[in-house]
Design a protein around this motif. Sequence first.
Motif, PDB file in Angstrom:
ATOM      1  N   GLU A  75      39.360  45.174  45.056  1.00  0.00           N
ATOM      2  CA  GLU A  75      39.053  44.133  44.062  1.00  0.00           C
ATOM      3  C   GLU A  75      38.819  42.817  44.781  1.00  0.00           C
ATOM      4  O   GLU A  75      39.725  42.011  44.952  1.00  0.00           O
ATOM      5  N   PRO A  78      35.177  37.401  43.303  1.00  0.00           N
ATOM      6  CA  PRO A  78      33.720  37.331  43.107  1.00  0.00           C
ATOM      7  C   PRO A  78      33.011  36.450  44.135  1.00  0.00           C
ATOM      8  O   PRO A  78      31.914  36.751  44.556  1.00  0.00           O
ATOM      9  N   ARG A 131      38.474  30.473  42.970  1.00  0.00           N
ATOM     10  CA  ARG A 131      38.657  29.834  41.668  1.00  0.00           C
ATOM     11  C   ARG A 131      38.831  30.895  40.596  1.00  0.00           C
ATOM     12  O   ARG A 131      38.090  31.871  40.547  1.00  0.00           O
ATOM     13  N   ARG A 132      39.832  30.745  39.805  1.00  0.00           N
ATOM     14  CA  ARG A 132      40.044  31.653  38.670  1.00  0.00           C
ATOM     15  C   ARG A 132      40.018  30.796  37.417  1.00  0.00           C
ATOM     16  O   ARG A 132      40.987  30.134  37.092  1.00  0.00           O
TER      17      ARG A 132
ATOM     18  N   ASP B 189      29.975  41.623  35.984  1.00  0.00           N
ATOM     19  CA  ASP B 189      30.695  40.631  36.784  1.00  0.00           C
ATOM     20  C   ASP B 189      31.997  41.233  37.326  1.00  0.00           C
ATOM     21  O   ASP B 189      32.757  41.835  36.561  1.00  0.00           O
ATOM     22  N   PRO B 190      32.246  41.109  38.651  1.00  0.00           N
ATOM     23  CA  PRO B 190      33.445  41.745  39.221  1.00  0.00           C
ATOM     24  C   PRO B 190      34.738  41.353  38.510  1.00  0.00           C
ATOM     25  O   PRO B 190      35.627  42.187  38.321  1.00  0.00           O
ATOM     26  N   GLU B 191      34.828  40.087  38.106  1.00  0.00           N
ATOM     27  CA  GLU B 191      36.049  39.641  37.447  1.00  0.00           C
ATOM     28  C   GLU B 191      36.197  40.318  36.075  1.00  0.00           C
ATOM     29  O   GLU B 191      37.289  40.725  35.686  1.00  0.00           O
ATOM     30  N   ALA B 194      37.050  43.970  36.591  1.00  0.00           N
ATOM     31  CA  ALA B 194      38.444  44.160  36.993  1.00  0.00           C
ATOM     32  C   ALA B 194      39.378  44.183  35.791  1.00  0.00           C
ATOM     33  O   ALA B 194      40.434  44.828  35.824  1.00  0.00           O
TER      34      ALA B 194
END
Lengths: 608, 250
Positions: A75, A78, A131-132, B189-191, B194
């Motif tokens: 994971e 991005p 950044r989240r 989108d990877p996020e 996930a």
Amino acid sequence: MAATRSASLHALLNHILTVALLVAIAVVANLILSRHLDARVDLTDDGSNTLSAGTIHTIQRLPDRARVRAFFTKELPPEAVPALEPALDIVAQIERASGGKVAVDYLDPSKADIALEAKKLGITPIEAQVRRKDRSESATIYFGVEIRCADRPPKVIPFVDIRNAEYELARALKAVGEEKPTLVAFLSREPAEPPQIPGVQMPPAEGRLFQGLRELLKDRYLVRDLGETKFGEPIPAEVGVLVLPRPEKLDEREVFEIDQFVMRGGRLLILADAHLYDGQFMHTAVDMGLEALLGKWGVKIPTDTVVVDQSHQRIPVPKRNPRGGMTQLFLGYLPFLRVSRQTGGFSDKSPITKNLQELSLLWASPLEILADKPAGLEIEPLIQSSRAAWRTKEVENLVPDEQLERRVAEKFTSPNPAQEKLAVALVGKFPSLFAGKTPPAVTAVSTTSRPALDDSKREVLALSQETRVIVLGDSDLARNEVVMGRDRMSATFLGNVVDWLALDQDLISIRSRAQARPIRDLDGEALQSLGIEEKGSDVIDIQELIKRQQEREQKSREAKDLADAKRTRIKAANIAGPVVLLLAAGLLRLGLRRRARRLAAEASSKGM
Amino acid sequence: MSRAALAIAGREFRAYWDSPIAYVFLAIFSGVTASVFFDGGLGFPGFFARQIADLRPLFVALPMLFLVLVPLITMRLWAEERRTGTEELLLTFPIRVRDAVVGKFLAAWALLSTALALTLLITFTVAWLASIPGSSLDLGPVLGGYVAALLMGGAYLAIGLFVSAITQHQIIAAVVSVFVLLLLFYIGDPEFLAALPEWLRAPCEAISTLPRFKGVSRGVLDLRDVAYYLSMMVVFLSANGVVVDSRRWR
């Protein structure tokens, strides 16, 4: 009525089902295709997204099946995906191209047991700030591999260099596949390497100026120090490539052993400096002791000059601020040469340099190819200065102050600028400096704590087999701070040099690929447009040069403004150009339509 | 391709240029594209800051710029016909629904190609700036980028056209199209992936438009991506035909 409504509803349901079915077919088809259709076209002109022939050759030559354990974080943040994706792609390509000879196991170290295993192998993650949504946090990224082949010692890459992943992986595969890697030996007077603590990465010991180069080569070659006690002894037969970093005060016996090493077909790299400068720009003249040997092979290193070039780098210089305190200025420093492809600095013929873009050399000595070079030798310049370079005899005071340009200009060996050779490659059969002579006696310097050598049965070889030697007029580009620094060009160049000497063309072809292509130097062009030539071949005398240098400093700000204005014009043209085009097309169409309407109205009124 | 489809395509394409809207849209699109390319944005610094002779920032920006441009092109194609009642008239002509759908699609595609053609000025500029001794612009990735942009634009248009066919309000068509395209974009989108359960990730990645354009900006044209774009066009144009056809018999 009810029957009609029922039929409509039926038709509507039918259509909804048809659409749903079509979408489902698209999803399933794309799922299947994404897993099983594996065909792609690499559109780049140098095939930088396709494995090079060198990598495929390396895979084919593996003696047994290789197993790659890829400790990659699954994971990925991005932000990291675009940077890591090309490297991931290369790992997958290697597996596919191997036809089963290379098997890749992907292991995700986000699981504790796998992270522990990675740690045991020396595979370490990096911490990246990501950044989240509304906050910034740290993410751990593993990107290391372990490669095993048969019962050979495994190779571990703690973190794959994403800028050069193919080279790193191919090099590791080559290392695990080779029964006996080439031995690269260093013959220098540097202090011996202190004992290493397993698993602990230690900084280079004091005085080990070229430890970074050794570390660079260790991944691919067996690297050994011959050490000071070996000076004057025969170079061991198993040495493939001998490196002489900054040779100094070599006596006749030591030169004899180097000569005979080459006569036996050994390959030699000489990182020569005729002058040394420390961090305070203090000068020390160097007596290399190699002049006679190099002269025999058709190369001369003038000992009384250094090269200064209009194409140079800037260095930080502390300066006292008139209002108190110190400030740091970045000043152009003439002896810090900026060799670039744009100034014709690299040979296009040699695989070592044909894909290099830029390189920095510091206080370099010029190299000359003698007219009476041996007939059996080819000497090719690898690196050259720009055409606006001079040799200066001002070798003692190269302190970067305001008077430097005047000082070096007053001692130019010639008023005419010229392109100076800074590195040359010699290929062919080398004549011995000691042909027909007896081995020189071992002197006191070269006999430190060793038993006397018996030379009575020693045969002096007069002519070598076909072999290779590279002479570089600068050793600073191989120093730790350069090789281990952020700029990878020196490491790339030196890696290419040693691969070429070790006859490993595969790795050179891989390493030099995928260098970013530069664009036009608008700042340089602006300087030229102000009458300051970056690379002219016209005759310029000393006073003229000084004048131009002063002019250059004065006009540099003006040139920057000019370059910025040019950039703005280019940007504005690209933004406004299509808009103007559209406006013109719209007005033209409006006019045509009005004319057509008017003509139609006239025609209809005539018809009435 | 039938003559009827080409005739409809010609009529629709000319219709775009009869109002100032097309000019305004294209001007905004080309201006924003050039500005993003030279000033930076969407994860890339500006061209002069990068000092690299390629068009990656342009091809990275296009999928996002198309998210806005394409719905503006397609919103009126069917919705306007339905609102003004000309759809019924069109369907009474002796043409097949397939021809009407393909004709409108081709007209929209031609307009999108015009928009892309306007970005060629950027390509020429970069090629000129890259023409220095020992280096030049690699035209392969540029060509691949434009081919992929046309394919991607075609897939987006097919979706926008389908949405336009199911409503009679242009604004609703535009908003829903943007929503659908955004959805298709961000499900890759990877996020986002996930956060999904494991079993849902592969289907989402397979139909998302996001991962498709990454390779091509590096100069890799993946045939899976070509197949993806073509399948999207076929599916949504077919669905469009089904929707329009259903109204013919109602």
